[in-house]
Enzyme design. Structure first.
Site, PDB file in Angstrom:
ATOM      1  N   SER A  54       7.300  43.475  -0.934  1.00 46.34           N
ATOM      2  CA  SER A  54       8.057  42.374  -1.524  1.00 46.34           C
ATOM      3  C   SER A  54       7.184  41.579  -2.506  1.00 46.34           C
ATOM      4  O   SER A  54       6.590  42.160  -3.400  1.00 46.34           O
ATOM      5  CB  SER A  54       8.635  41.491  -0.419  1.00 46.34           C
ATOM      6  OG  SER A  54       9.641  40.651  -0.918  1.00 46.34           O
ATOM      7  N   ASP A  65      14.315  45.617  -0.352  1.00 46.55           N
ATOM      8  CA  ASP A  65      13.058  44.944  -0.043  1.00 46.55           C
ATOM      9  C   ASP A  65      12.322  45.659   1.098  1.00 46.55           C
ATOM     10  O   ASP A  65      12.890  45.925   2.162  1.00 46.55           O
ATOM     11  CB  ASP A  65      13.350  43.492   0.348  1.00 46.55           C
ATOM     12  CG  ASP A  65      12.100  42.653   0.441  1.00 46.55           C
ATOM     13  OD1 ASP A  65      11.299  42.882   1.362  1.00 46.55           O
ATOM     14  OD2 ASP A  65      11.921  41.771  -0.409  1.00 46.55           O
TER      15      ASP A  65
END
Length: 762
Positions: free
Chosen positions: A59, A208
């Site tokens: 991320s 993500d």
């Protein structure tokens, strides 16, 4: 003596070998804005010559780690992440220098918008994203293209070997992104569900990486197996046992806890280093706090630095590190483009896009050309799902710019309006449909329903790309204003016995002026109807006067607007200059409160108006200035009320269009206002406004005849004080208003956007 010397040398050589063989891996967790703390960690490590041999990030950890792996120094990353441009990228704002105002739609009072895709089989698809990622996607593509060219799309050949972690949700597995397009991979690793859309990598949608592995220690051990691992965790704390006593406080963040994998510090092992910056009070969305977040990472790393310096014996030579970074950047070829590739579009759509991108002839394009034309394209909502990529073409030794899309026709459904005291509440329902052929067709339907105000609008904007782009926009607008329904809050206010409605059929023709302004030609058939009384108070047995005007309305205008808010702006500038012409016939029918007779009269007049509004940021608060001038050659209508209702008006504050203010109307006036807003605490502010209206002439009625009076020395003041709380669906305001008019003072509580279509003759 020689034997001792040999032993010492042998020990020194062994120690040198061991220390030189010592490899260090860096693991960065996800955490949204809190991931900016990784920048501070990098700064501390380089300052203390701690080597970094491998990086794996998830991320925001993948974004920061990827930038470092691409050859950016910690100081450069710090400068980027604390810049205005970075804040614009993550907030989905197109940089000011690339905004094309003429493409901006007229503001509407929407609270939320839902986007649906409709494919060729008429099936709809909900597009679940909250954030606009168009600027972020291009920034990553642009800044990562040249480093990826040097590495030949192999992330192990970057300045620092690097992997990003993604998630494939259909098979529920973690995915390692280690080759291909670096910018796309970095973007994919931060595709938080319901915030950013997933990115297609190797034919699969990637979300993500924090969903399944938010602290990728195991991948670091498996792939690189370094001697030492420095793990930096900035994720929100996930509890090993149920958080008794604080569960109610945490429940609002339950979606985040549900989606993100738990970071396990014990996975590092005892011989490695765990850094957890103190990020209490920061959320994953507070990118404005970048400086403080970065500093927290630096402090946390420095606290552990004595231990790291003791156990990591090898040192990175700072001069050699700078030289390696310089050599890596020297291999990067400039961003010159030889081709534009389009995926997911038919031939007609491709022709339109190539015209906007400036790629109709065989010529090289610079990154400045690509960037400006990309933003020009994506400012149109139809292109909101485009994904840009920049790749190096080994055959041409230049770059290719590609745009891909899972293209569907776009339906956008809007809901909005306002809730207010004083019968001003209004519901807005809108819908937009865009479809692209040779030209881009943007259909717009909007309706507003309330006791005071009702309206309906339909338009279709037909955008034509060329060296001199323009659009044509046929439209129909219906407005209805019922002042009989107006009441007040905390204050007695006399009711105006006025009902208005207008119908307007016409078209706009517009083109950009230096891309920052819009020149607009408007022509329409206008039917405006006013019904009003001529005495104070309105009885159920009374009938209202009817004063109708039908004719042609046309106008030329030059406009610009980059104000940052629809109702209470504090940044930006707005101006417009307009010359309009009205030609038509007035038909008058008296009501029970009039002693006049039925009549018909022709009118022909010109009107010039100029408006300027600008804001400046001050050390404490924001200051705004408004200047408005209108001059009209309008002739008198049948009586005073009918004349005033068609006379140019000044609307100083956000609610003033809902009021019939006779003292703020004149065929020739100059008005100015000062606005000042100061933040009290987060999302809560106080706004004060003071306005002065100077009419040069006023209408007077003598012996049942309306005429212009002499030059008047009068002026009129108005003011507002308002407490404003900003929410995701619009402002909540409690405001007190003063007008030098029949009803001088009232208080208004409003939630949402109190907005109206402009009245055509005023």
């Amino acid at each position: 003596m020689p034997r001792i010397f040999v032993v010492i040398v042998a020990l020194l050589l062994l120690n040198l070998h061991l220390s030189s063989a010592q490899k260090v891996g860096l693991v960065f967790s996800g955490g949204g804005a809190k991931g900016l703390a990784h920048v501070g960690v990098l700064k501390a490590l380089e300052e203390n010559n701690i080597p970094i041999d491998y990086i794996i990030g998830t991320s925001m950890g993948g974004i920061i780690g990827g930038m470092y792996a691409a050859g950016y120094s910690p100081q450069e990353i710090d400068s980027i992440t604390t810049s205005k441009e970075f804040l614009q990228w993550v907030n989905g704002e197109i940089p000011d220098e690339y905004k094309v105002y003429y493409l901006e739609p007229d503001p509407v009072p929407k609270w939320l918008e839902v986007s649906l895709g409709v494919d060729s089989t008429l099936e709809t698809q909900f597009n679940p994203k909250l954030a606009n990622d168009l600027a972020l996607n291009f920034a990553l593509a642009e800044n990562m293209a040249a480093p990826n060219q040097v590495a030949n799309a192999d992330f192990d050949k970057l300045f620092i070997p690097f992997k990003a972690i993604g998630a494939e949700v259909f098979t529920q597995r973690s995915v390692m992104l280690d080759s291909g397009n670096l910018g796309a991979s970095m973007r994919a690793t931060m595709s938080v569900p319901f915030v950013y859309r997933p990115i297609r990598i190797n034919g699969q949608y990637i979300f993500d990486g924090g969903i399944y592995n938010n602290f990728p220690v195991e991948p670091m051990k498996k792939v690189y197996n370094p001697d030492k691992i420095i793990g930096v965790n900035v994720a929100s704390k996930i509890y090993a046992t149920y958080p008794e006593g604080i569960d109610q406080k945490l429940v609002s963040s339950s979606l985040l806890y549900m989606m993100m994998d738990k970071a396990d510090p014990s996975s590092l092992g005892e011989d490695n280093f765990y850094i957890e910056p103190n990020l209490e009070g920061f959320s994953g969305f507070k990118f404005k706090e970048a400086r403080s977040i970065i500093d927290s990472g630096y402090v946390a790393a420095m606290e552990l630095m004595p231990k790291m310096r003791e156990e990591i014996e090898r040192r990175a030579d700072p001069e050699r590190l700078r030289q390696r970074r310089s050599d890596f950047k020297a291999l990067q070829k400039p961003l010159i483009f030889s081709d534009i590739k389009l995926q997911g579009f038919n031939s007609k759509q491709q022709a339109y896009i190539r015209k906007v991108l400036g790629r109709e002839v065989s010529s090289e394009l610079s990154i400045d050309d690509i960037r400006a034309n990309y933003y020009k394209l994506v400012e149109q909502p139809y292109f909101s799902d485009l994904f840009p990529a920049i790749t190096f073409n080994n055959e041409t030794q230049k770059y290719d710019f590609s745009i891909s899309s899972d293209k569907n026709e776009k339906i956008r459904l809007q809901l909005g309006g306002n809730i207010a005291t004083g019968s001003l509440s209004n519901i807005y329902i809108g819908g937009k449909l865009d479809h692209l052929r040779n030209w881009l067709f943007s259909h717009n339907v909007g309706g507003r329903i309330g006791e005071f105000y009702k309206s309906f609008l339909y338009s279709v904007k037909i955008s034509v790309p060329s060296k001199s782009p323009f659009f044509v926009e046929p439209f129909f607008i219906y407005n209805n204003w019922n002042y009989l329904g107006i009441s007040s809050f905390l204050t007695d206010i006399s009711v105006n016995d006025i009902i208005q409605y207008d119908r307007n059929y016409g078209f706009n023709f517009a083109f950009p002026v230096k891309q920052k302004m819009k020149f607009n030609l408007k022509a329409s058939i206008l039917d405006k109807r006013n019904r009003y009384g001529n005495s104070e108070g309105f009885l159920s047995t009374d009938t209202l006067d009817k004063d109708y005007f039908s004719g042609l309305h046309s106008g030329l205008s030059l406009r610009f607007n980059n104000l940052n808010d629809r109702v209470f702006p504090i940044r930006g500038k707005k101006f417009n200059v307009e010359l309009s012409h009205n030609l038509g016939t007035e038909k008058y029918e008296p009501g029970s409160t009039s002693d006049l007779t039925k009549s018909e009269k022709s009118h022909n007049w010109l009107q010039l108006s100029a408006y300027y509004e600008k804001y400046w940021g001050l050390p404490k608060g924001d200051l705004g200035l408004v200047v408005n001038m209108k001059a009209s050659s309008i002739s008198a209508f049948k009586n005073l009320n009918g004349t005033l209702l068609n006379t140019p008006a000044y609307h100083p504050t956000f609610e003033s269009t809902s009021l019939y203010l006779t003292n703020f109307r004149s065929p020739l006036f100059l008005a100015t206002g000062i606005k000042y807003q100061i933040d009290i605490f987060r999302n809560f502010a106080f706004r004060a406004e003071a306005h002065a209206f100077k009419p040069f002439y006023k209408w007077i009625e003598e012996d049942s005849e309306v005429k212009l009076g002499n030059l008047t020395p009068n002026y009129h003041l108005s003011g507002m004080g308002s407490f404003i709380y900003s929410t995701p669906v619009g402002p909540v305001s409690l405001s007190a208003h003063y007008y030098d008019d029949e009803n001088p003072f009232f208080v208004l509580l409003n939630i949402g956007f109190l907005m109206f279509n402009p009245k055509p003759l005023e």
